[in-house]
Design a protein around this motif. Structure first.
Motif, PDB file in Angstrom:
ATOM      1  N   GLN A 451       0.823  -1.213   0.000  1.00 44.16           N
ATOM      2  CA  GLN A 451       0.000   0.000   0.000  1.00 44.16           C
ATOM      3  C   GLN A 451       0.857   1.261   0.000  1.00 44.16           C
ATOM      4  N   SER A 452       1.957   1.241   0.742  1.00 43.09           N
ATOM      5  CA  SER A 452       2.868   2.393   0.746  1.00 43.09           C
ATOM      6  C   SER A 452       3.455   2.618  -0.643  1.00 43.09           C
ATOM      7  N   ALA A 453       3.830   1.512  -1.325  1.00 42.03           N
ATOM      8  CA  ALA A 453       4.380   1.627  -2.681  1.00 42.03           C
ATOM      9  C   ALA A 453       3.319   2.159  -3.643  1.00 42.03           C
ATOM     10  N   HIS A 454       2.082   1.683  -3.489  1.00 42.21           N
ATOM     11  CA  HIS A 454       0.999   2.150  -4.361  1.00 42.21           C
ATOM     12  C   HIS A 454       0.709   3.641  -4.169  1.00 42.21           C
ATOM     13  N   LYS A 455       0.896   4.137  -2.934  1.00 38.38           N
ATOM     14  CA  LYS A 455       0.675   5.565  -2.697  1.00 38.38           C
ATOM     15  C   LYS A 455       1.629   6.422  -3.525  1.00 38.38           C
ATOM     16  N   LYS A 456       2.769   5.845  -3.857  1.00 36.86           N
ATOM     17  CA  LYS A 456       3.737   6.566  -4.695  1.00 36.86           C
ATOM     18  C   LYS A 456       3.548   6.213  -6.172  1.00 36.86           C
ATOM     19  N   ASN A 457       2.447   5.467  -6.462  1.00 36.11           N
ATOM     20  CA  ASN A 457       2.137   5.017  -7.825  1.00 36.11           C
ATOM     21  C   ASN A 457       3.151   4.028  -8.385  1.00 36.11           C
ATOM     22  N   TYR A 458       3.868   3.336  -7.492  1.00 36.33           N
ATOM     23  CA  TYR A 458       4.779   2.291  -7.927  1.00 36.33           C
ATOM     24  C   TYR A 458       3.974   1.023  -8.215  1.00 36.33           C
ATOM     25  N   ASP A 459       4.411   0.269  -9.231  1.00 36.06           N
ATOM     26  CA  ASP A 459       3.793  -1.009  -9.542  1.00 36.06           C
ATOM     27  C   ASP A 459       4.504  -2.105  -8.744  1.00 36.06           C
ATOM     28  N   VAL A 460       3.767  -3.085  -8.243  1.00 39.70           N
ATOM     29  CA  VAL A 460       4.359  -4.169  -7.449  1.00 39.70           C
ATOM     30  C   VAL A 460       4.056  -5.509  -8.119  1.00 39.70           C
ATOM     31  N   LEU A 461       5.116  -6.218  -8.474  1.00 41.02           N
ATOM     32  CA  LEU A 461       4.982  -7.548  -9.076  1.00 41.02           C
ATOM     33  C   LEU A 461       4.727  -8.599  -7.998  1.00 41.02           C
ATOM     34  N   VAL A 462       4.084  -9.690  -8.392  1.00 40.29           N
ATOM     35  CA  VAL A 462       3.933 -10.842  -7.499  1.00 40.29           C
ATOM     36  C   VAL A 462       4.883 -11.933  -7.995  1.00 40.29           C
ATOM     37  N   LEU A 463       5.901 -12.220  -7.209  1.00 42.71           N
ATOM     38  CA  LEU A 463       6.870 -13.269  -7.533  1.00 42.71           C
ATOM     39  C   LEU A 463       6.962 -14.196  -6.329  1.00 42.71           C
ATOM     40  N   ASP A 464       6.066 -15.174  -6.284  1.00 40.47           N
ATOM     41  CA  ASP A 464       5.937 -15.984  -5.077  1.00 40.47           C
ATOM     42  C   ASP A 464       6.063 -17.481  -5.330  1.00 40.47           C
ATOM     43  N   SER A 465       6.630 -17.884  -6.478  1.00 40.15           N
ATOM     44  CA  SER A 465       6.789 -19.317  -6.740  1.00 40.15           C
ATOM     45  C   SER A 465       8.090 -19.815  -6.100  1.00 40.15           C
ATOM     46  N   PRO A 466       8.260 -21.137  -5.989  1.00 39.88           N
ATOM     47  CA  PRO A 466       9.453 -21.680  -5.330  1.00 39.88           C
ATOM     48  C   PRO A 466      10.769 -21.307  -5.997  1.00 39.88           C
ATOM     49  N   ILE A 467      10.741 -20.972  -7.294  1.00 41.16           N
ATOM     50  CA  ILE A 467      12.011 -20.676  -7.971  1.00 41.16           C
ATOM     51  C   ILE A 467      12.176 -19.184  -8.278  1.00 41.16           C
ATOM     52  N   ASP A 468      11.301 -18.347  -7.748  1.00 40.19           N
ATOM     53  CA  ASP A 468      11.391 -16.929  -8.110  1.00 40.19           C
ATOM     54  C   ASP A 468      12.654 -16.238  -7.604  1.00 40.19           C
ATOM     55  N   ASN A 469      13.255 -16.727  -6.521  1.00 35.26           N
ATOM     56  CA  ASN A 469      14.545 -16.169  -6.111  1.00 35.26           C
ATOM     57  C   ASN A 469      15.563 -16.289  -7.235  1.00 35.26           C
ATOM     58  N   HIS A 470      15.596 -17.472  -7.849  1.00 34.81           N
ATOM     59  CA  HIS A 470      16.536 -17.705  -8.954  1.00 34.81           C
ATOM     60  C   HIS A 470      16.114 -16.923 -10.198  1.00 34.81           C
ATOM     61  N   PHE A 471      14.817 -16.852 -10.433  1.00 31.94           N
ATOM     62  CA  PHE A 471      14.303 -16.137 -11.597  1.00 31.94           C
ATOM     63  C   PHE A 471      14.647 -14.645 -11.504  1.00 31.94           C
ATOM     64  N   ILE A 472      14.533 -14.072 -10.315  1.00 35.91           N
ATOM     65  CA  ILE A 472      14.866 -12.655 -10.113  1.00 35.91           C
ATOM     66  C   ILE A 472      16.339 -12.416 -10.439  1.00 35.91           C
ATOM     67  N   ASN A 473      17.203 -13.284  -9.947  1.00 37.91           N
ATOM     68  CA  ASN A 473      18.639 -13.150 -10.253  1.00 37.91           C
ATOM     69  C   ASN A 473      18.891 -13.244 -11.752  1.00 37.91           C
TER      70      ASN A 473
END
Length: 629
Positions: A451-473
């Motif tokens: 909600q704090s990020a949205h107040k600044k109009n920032y977009d927030v991705l959902v990366l919650d799968s078991p391999i998303d740590n590796h995917f982000i890297n």
């Protein structure tokens, strides 16, 4: 019956049969695969000769039969294929395909399994002696004027060839099962083996159980006469769907085949029909299952065949690692088998097949995306994990997938990588020119930060799968001037470093005083206090962990190579005090005792927001809250 010839099998050693029986014991079920496969080969050859006009007789209904007789303790594998002459028996059966004892003994020591020995030394037929202490061959060659022949061997190196009794073209192999292998006389056991190895053989396989039924009368020697009664049925599908052209098949055909392979499994999302004959021969059907988050449950569901003979369901040498999550069948006579129809050896052909399958899968996904994006997005929840895994593990797949891989945000919108970059680059570029992607891995737990990020109009991705740590890297390595931060890795104002700064309402001395008050009141280890100037509407206290440190610890927890050092490091958090929040001014004016209570309450609220308040600390917070109310 007159014996035409006695002799010794040309292997120059007395030790081969004990070796076969003892060393191969753990893999003894493959004897049936070998004998049935040989019978199918013989039948296919007579069919081919007939088609070429090189055999003028009646080919007839081609068939391989497997019969078990519990009373006689025999298993018989019969075919109406080429058959053999006595001379061919000597050539193909008696001369085992290696030069002598010294070479065999030297090589078998390093063999890892039964398949390797059978493959290296041409012992397919001899696998019969893994379960039998006497083997008979009754055969009649297709050649005009050929005489029937019989071969008998008791597992020593001695054999007998005599006049045979078979009156029709083909071969019977009769195994007299030894005492240690009587489990194979059970119909259910044989049925399981045939289901495993022979389910899709190209020639009908008939399986039956023989029983002896007493018949009236006696034979010439005064003994009771018996007849064999056989109960049998065809156990295989000779033309499975992967042998047909895609144009011949409907969706229901693919779904029906999937149910046959994987009963009690959810229906697949879609499938790919493989069909290539140059520069290698490969057919098959690969299905995309609905992926669960447990990788191991999904793996090893691809079955490898060679000319419709089942080889293995461990296909890691042929199929890229990430495609092991698919289900289905691959069939290729060009995959080199180190052993008789079993052990895979990675070579040039295997690498080409590997690359072909990767390309075919990527092309199919791109086609689905282009054809109906809405339908593709609907499937993304189920295939996203698979696509990300492929992008992480296979460079060539990443290059293709970057155009159809999707990123989803907290508002449920899905965008491709290029689309997402365009969406956020204007607002989410920091002072160094890096585009910052912000994500959550637990939208419920991190809601306050979102909600704090949205107040600044920032977009927030959902990366919650078991391999998303590796995917982000992976994304940070591949995307130019792009940084990815978790939404709770800092306060919203600090997630993206800009040149503009909020004004402090506190003086320098007040900042120092606030810092000391909070440091004194915080007893939890690893907390680093910092007073920052934020929007007054933001929370008075926020607890965060640095993005790099948290990511390294997460990787260590997942067993990331070389990350053990980070896993052993103590947790280190930043306690950001919003100096512009009215509560901080109130704390400065309060009495020392009240200051401590207010500070503890504000810090505990921040810890609660991060799910870090448990046990006695949580109890103390609840008690204090009741008192303050």
């Amino acid at each position: 019956m007159s014996i035409q010839e006695k002799g010794n099998i040309s292997i120059h050693t007395e030790n081969i049969f004990p070796i076969i029986k003892k060393f191969l014991y753990s893999d003894n079920e493959i004897f049936l695969r070998e004998l049935v496969s040989n019978a199918v080969d013989a039948v296919q050859k007579i069919k081919r000769l007939g088609a070429l006009g090189q055999y003028n007789g009646e080919v007839g209904q081609l068939l391989v039969e497997v019969a078990v007789d519990k009373d006689k303790k025999t298993i018989t594998v019969s075919d109406n294929g080429l058959g053999m002459t006595a001379e061919e028996i000597k050539k193909y059966i008696n001369q085992v395909a290696f030069s002598g004892a010294s070479e065999f003994v030297e090589k078998f020591k390093d063999a890892k399994d039964a398949n390797e020995i059978i493959g290296k030394f041409g012992l397919g037929f001899y696998s019969a002696f893994m379960v039998a202490d006497l083997v008979e061959i009754n055969t009649l060659s297709y050649q005009e004027g050929a005489e029937p022949a019989k071969w008998v061997c008791d597992g020593s190196t001695e054999f007998e060839i005599s006049e045979g009794i078979r009156t029709t073209r083909g071969t019977d192999i009769v195994l007299h099962i030894n005492k240690d292998s009587e489990e194979f006389l059970e119909e259910q056991k044989l049925q399981e083996i045939l289901d495993k190895y022979a389910k899709f053989l190209p020639i009908p396989i008939k399986f039956g159980t023989k029983t002896n039924s007493e018949e009236d009368g006696e034979d010439v020697e005064g003994k009771k006469k018996y007849i064999d009664v056989t109960v049998d049925n065809i156990i295989n599908t000779t033309n499975p769907i992967w042998t047909k052209a895609p144009s011949e098949l409907k969706d229901e055909d693919y779904l029906s085949f999937y149910r046959e392979l994987y009963p009690f499994t959810e229906e697949p999302l879609f499938w790919i029909h493989l069909n290539v004959d140059y520069p290698f021969n490969l057919t098959g059907v690969l299905y995309f299952p609905k992926l669960k988050n447990d990788f191991e449950v999904q793996r090893n569901k691809i079955k490898l065949y060679s000319r419709q003979v089942f080889i293995t369901d461990e296909v890691k040498d042929i199929v890229p690692e990430f495609l092991m999550l698919l289900h289905g069948v691959i069939d290729s006579p060009d995959i080199p088998l180190n052993v008789s129809r079993s052990f895979l050896q990675a070579d040039g052909n295997v690498k080409k097949i590997n690359n072909y399958i990767t390309k075919k899968v990527a092309d199919k996904l791109q086609e689905l995306f282009n054809k109906d994006r809405t339908a593709f997005e609907d499937k993304w929840k189920d295939i996203g994990l698979f696509v990300k895994y492929g992008m992480i593990s296979e460079e060539k797949f990443y290059d293709k997938a970057k155009d159809f891989a999707l990123l989803g945000n907290t508002e449920g919108k899905l965008l491709t990588l290029p689309e997402y970059h365009e969406k956020v680059k204007e607002l989410q570029t920091d002072k160094n020119g890096n585009v910052v992607y912000i994500y959550t891995n637990d939208a419920q737990k991190q809601d306050a930060f979102i909600q704090s990020a949205h107040k600044k109009n920032y977009d927030v991705l959902v990366l919650d799968s078991p391999i998303d740590n590796h995917f982000i890297n992976q994304l940070e390595q591949k995307l130019e001037k792009t940084t990815i931060k978790r939404v709770d890795s800092s306060v919203a104002d600090k997630l993206i470093e800009k040149d503009e700064n909020n004004e402090h309402v506190l003086s320098e001395n007040q900042v120092k005083e606030v810092t000391e008050i909070f440091e004194k009141a915080i007893t939890k280890p690893g907390m680093q206090v910092e007073v920052v100037a934020l929007n007054p509407e933001e929370m008075p206290v926020t607890v965060t962990m640095d993005e790099f440190m948290r990511r390294m610890k997460d990787m260590a927890a997942m067993g990331g190579g070389g990350m053990g050092f980070y896993g052993q490091m103590p947790d280190n958090y930043k306690v950001a005090i919003n100096g512009n929040h009215p509560l901080i001014g109130k704390i400065l004016k309060a009495k020392p005792a009240d200051q401590s209570t207010l500070v503890k309450q504000a810090v505990d609220l921040a810890l609660l927001a991060q799910g870090m308040l448990t046990g006695a600390e949580l109890t103390s917070f609840v008690t204090r809250s009741v008192s303050l109310i």
